[in-house]
Scaffold this motif. Structure first.
Motif, mmCIF file in Angstrom:
data_model
loop_
_atom_site.group_PDB
_atom_site.id
_atom_site.type_symbol
_atom_site.label_atom_id
_atom_site.label_comp_id
_atom_site.label_asym_id
_atom_site.label_seq_id
_atom_site.Cartn_x
_atom_site.Cartn_y
_atom_site.Cartn_z
ATOM 1 N N SER A 27 0.777 -1.157 -0.003
ATOM 2 C CA SER A 27 0.034 -0.012 -0.046
ATOM 3 C C SER A 27 0.963 1.232 0.068
ATOM 4 N N TRP A 28 0.612 2.047 -0.875
ATOM 5 C CA TRP A 28 1.454 3.228 -0.877
ATOM 6 C C TRP A 28 0.452 4.711 -1.096
ATOM 7 N N GLU A 29 0.681 5.590 -0.434
ATOM 8 C CA GLU A 29 0.247 6.797 -0.659
ATOM 9 C C GLU A 29 0.961 7.963 -0.207
ATOM 10 N N SER A 30 2.284 7.709 0.033
ATOM 11 C CA SER A 30 3.079 8.958 0.723
ATOM 12 C C SER A 30 3.429 9.942 -0.129
ATOM 13 N N GLY A 31 3.290 9.625 -1.199
ATOM 14 C CA GLY A 31 3.747 10.675 -2.397
ATOM 15 C C GLY A 31 5.040 10.734 -2.633
ATOM 16 N N PHE A 32 5.509 11.636 -3.565
ATOM 17 C CA PHE A 32 6.883 11.882 -4.230
ATOM 18 C C PHE A 32 7.437 13.057 -3.279
ATOM 19 N N PHE A 33 8.517 12.692 -2.925
ATOM 20 C CA PHE A 33 9.380 13.786 -2.326
ATOM 21 C C PHE A 33 10.689 14.173 -2.977
ATOM 22 N N LEU A 34 10.883 15.389 -3.132
ATOM 23 C CA LEU A 34 12.176 15.926 -3.727
ATOM 24 C C LEU A 34 13.458 15.592 -2.744
ATOM 25 N N SER A 35 14.689 15.570 -3.319
ATOM 26 C CA SER A 35 15.968 15.715 -2.223
ATOM 27 C C SER A 35 16.143 16.438 -1.441
ATOM 28 N N THR A 36 15.275 17.726 -1.544
ATOM 29 C CA THR A 36 15.481 18.774 -0.688
ATOM 30 C C THR A 36 14.158 18.440 0.558
ATOM 31 N N GLY A 37 13.439 17.520 0.282
ATOM 32 C CA GLY A 37 12.588 17.078 1.452
ATOM 33 C C GLY A 37 11.045 17.857 0.874
ATOM 34 N N GLU A 38 11.163 18.448 -0.121
ATOM 35 C CA GLU A 38 9.519 19.211 -0.641
ATOM 36 C C GLU A 38 8.892 18.177 -1.065
ATOM 37 N N GLN A 39 7.738 17.958 -0.918
ATOM 38 C CA GLN A 39 6.774 17.222 -1.470
ATOM 39 C C GLN A 39 6.236 17.521 -2.877
ATOM 40 N N VAL A 40 6.234 16.694 -4.020
ATOM 41 C CA VAL A 40 5.709 17.216 -5.154
ATOM 42 C C VAL A 40 4.108 17.073 -4.969
ATOM 43 N N LYS A 41 3.595 18.265 -5.726
ATOM 44 C CA LYS A 41 2.288 18.604 -5.729
ATOM 45 C C LYS A 41 1.781 18.617 -6.984
ATOM 46 N N LYS A 42 0.405 18.497 -7.396
ATOM 47 C CA LYS A 42 -0.368 18.449 -8.742
ATOM 48 C C LYS A 42 -0.550 20.101 -8.982
ATOM 49 N N GLU A 43 -0.957 20.310 -9.897
ATOM 50 C CA GLU A 43 -1.337 21.689 -10.426
ATOM 51 C C GLU A 43 -2.545 22.328 -9.651
ATOM 52 N N ASP A 44 -3.223 21.406 -9.064
ATOM 53 C CA ASP A 44 -4.373 21.763 -8.173
ATOM 54 C C ASP A 44 -3.800 21.944 -6.462
ATOM 55 N N GLY A 45 -2.697 21.471 -6.168
ATOM 56 C CA GLY A 45 -1.928 21.728 -4.879
ATOM 57 C C GLY A 45 -2.118 20.320 -4.034
ATOM 58 N N GLU A 46 -2.688 19.399 -4.720
ATOM 59 C CA GLU A 46 -2.980 18.129 -4.051
ATOM 60 C C GLU A 46 -1.716 17.269 -4.182
ATOM 61 N N ASP A 47 -1.650 16.194 -3.209
ATOM 62 C CA ASP A 47 -0.286 15.578 -3.166
ATOM 63 C C ASP A 47 -0.633 14.440 -4.368
#
Length: 276
Positions: free
Chosen positions: A138-158
């Motif tokens: 099961s996976w819903e943690s999302g994508f994280f940049l090497s800086t620790g920032e989470q990747v967001k969609k254009e609508d701001g959602e994970d």
């Protein structure tokens, strides 16, 4: 002109000259205004080279750019120790029901791998995978940049569903004959030297798929590899690339019973995937 008027004007002119000379040597403290019309708070008397430098995040890895996502589907892995030569490098695309499902009979589960490249939204980040060994989970943690920032969609959602990973690089295996296989949820495609050897596209539960060709590796030989993966609806994922050692190039391949060979399937050895 009367003598009385002259006596009045001379002192007045002297006073005016005094204030004019003083104004040439006096500067007024005025804060600069930025493009938004707001006053800036920087002290103009402080040289820029004496300003404290901004502090960034902890070192994400050996030369890893800040817009990089490392091993995104394995939350326990990160960019630490990842060099520019390690693993596959690729791109991340996604689609949303609000924007795209009308293209697929109002159900994004009908979208295939290539549809994400044709109609999806490209995330401005590099994806690095040092291993393709994401077992069913099961996976819903999302994508994280090497800086620790989470990747967001254009609508701001994970972003953690309706996405496509398109990875490329090289693979090197010990000399011998191999049958490639995948275990995926959802679609997965493997291409070697521009030949598609496995194409298990679409939305489906975790399932094995075996290549119907024998792949031969000579000593020190590298082959170009492309691994594509699509994740449909949340939250179950699997993206595993496996190989089966064969005795010779004429070994019988049976895709229908691929899962029966699962005990013979092995993960890729460490360092098998490189970017050059």
């Amino acid at each position: 002109m009367s003598k009385n008027i002259i006596l009045v004007l001379v002192p007045l002119i002297a006073v005016l000259f005094f204030f004019q000379n003083c104004s040439d040597n006096v500067s007024f403290s005025q804060k600069p205004v930025n493009s938004a019309g707001l006053e800036q708070t920087q002290d103009l008397d402080t040289p820029l080279d004496e300003e404290p430098l901004p502090t960034g995040p902890e070192d994400p890895g050996a030369g890893t750019p800040p817009n990089t996502v490392c091993n995104p589907l394995n939350p326990e892995d990160n960019c630490e120790g990842v060099t520019p030569q390690m693993g596959l490098l690729g791109q991340l695309y996604y689609m949303t029901p609000q924007l795209h499902q009308s293209l697929f009979n109002n159900d994004l589960r009908n979208a295939l791998l290539d549809d994400y490249r044709d109609f999806g939204i490209l995330v401005p980040a590099d994806i690095v995978m040092t291993a393709v060994n994401v077992t069913p989970r099961s996976w819903e943690s999302g994508f994280f940049l090497s800086t620790g920032e989470q990747v967001k969609k254009e609508d701001g959602e994970d972003l953690f569903e309706w996405f496509h990973l398109d990875m490329g690089g090289f693979i090197e295996l010990p000399e011998g004959f191999y049958q490639f296989a995948t275990l995926s949820d959802d679609g997965m495609r493997v291409t070697l030297n521009d030949e598609v050897v496995i194409n298990h596209d679409g939305t489906h539960a975790p399932a094995y798929r075996c290549a119907q060709v024998v792949t031969t590796f000579n000593s020190g030989e590298k082959k170009r590899i492309r691994v594509q993966y699509v994740q449909g609806p949340r939250t179950q994922i699997a993206m595993v690339l496996l190989v089966r050692r064969l005795a010779d190039s004429s070994s019988v391949l049976d895709d229908q019973n691929c899962s029966a060979f699962s005990n013979d399937l092995e993960s890729l050895p460490a360092g098998a995937l490189t970017r050059n």
